[in-house]
Design a protein around this motif. Sequence first.
Motif, short mmCIF file in Angstrom:
data_model
loop_
_atom_site.label_atom_id
_atom_site.label_comp_id
_atom_site.label_asym_id
_atom_site.label_seq_id
_atom_site.Cartn_x
_atom_site.Cartn_y
_atom_site.Cartn_z
N ARG A 25 -2.17 2.61 12.50
CA ARG A 25 -0.74 2.98 12.57
C ARG A 25 -0.39 3.29 14.03
O ARG A 25 -0.52 4.42 14.48
N THR A 78 0.87 -1.19 0.00
CA THR A 78 0.00 0.00 0.00
C THR A 78 0.90 1.24 0.00
O THR A 78 2.04 1.19 0.49
N PRO A 79 0.39 2.37 -0.53
CA PRO A 79 1.30 3.49 -0.80
C PRO A 79 1.87 4.17 0.43
O PRO A 79 3.08 4.41 0.51
N VAL A 80 1.00 4.55 1.38
CA VAL A 80 1.50 5.31 2.54
C VAL A 80 2.49 4.44 3.33
O VAL A 80 3.56 4.90 3.74
N CYS A 81 2.13 3.17 3.52
CA CYS A 81 3.00 2.25 4.27
C CYS A 81 4.36 2.13 3.58
O CYS A 81 5.40 2.06 4.25
#
Length: 210
Positions: free
Chosen positions: A122, A42-45
């Motif tokens: 998170r 996934t992008p943010v991770c």
Amino acid sequence: MSVRLGDVAPDFTAQTTQGEIKFHEWLGDSWGVLFSHPKDFTPVCTTELGYVAKIKPEFDKRNVKVIGLSVDSVESHEKWESDIGETQGTPVNFPMIGDPDRNVSNLYDMIHPNANDTLTVRSVFVIGPDKKVKLTITYPASTGRNFDEVLRVIDSLQLTAKFKVATPANWKDGSDVIIGAAVSDDEAKTLFPGGWKTVKPYLRVLPQPK
Ligand code: BEZ
């Protein structure tokens, strides 16, 4: 059960990208940062893990071990790590826990069902060498964390563990600090012979002790 400040960080055995670890044994005498992310690929991770890898020398300098986690498997983490290295410019240089059975996620209350009932939020836990929880932070999936802030808090935690001081708003390593509220002026004279500035009787400021 949520994990709160001052609690002993729950111990566990888990599979990671660097082999099986027993958490407390793995921490040894170091400080620790345990952080969860919602999902692999996934992008943010991807940006978060790349950034943590980039600043790992800063954690090392402070005697802090870093470990990540999601409910994906170790095999999935390993596949994803090559994407992180390719896109973020740094190989992942810390272990990642695979937690498909949610053993660790549940121990640390990292799944918040009203946000998402299958993915970890998170979370960040900073753990001291006494294995006690010193900081908890929770961010939603849509917001990447500021890991420079985690380093800043660790600087404050390590300073305030050593000296009877507190750190003011937005403090950074090297800036003035505050004499702890529980310290009398008489005790402060012994602890801080260089003196301090009294702004108010309850607000006493001095240069950061070394
Ligand atoms: C992300 O890392 O971009 C992400 C992961 C899970 C849900 C939403 C965003």
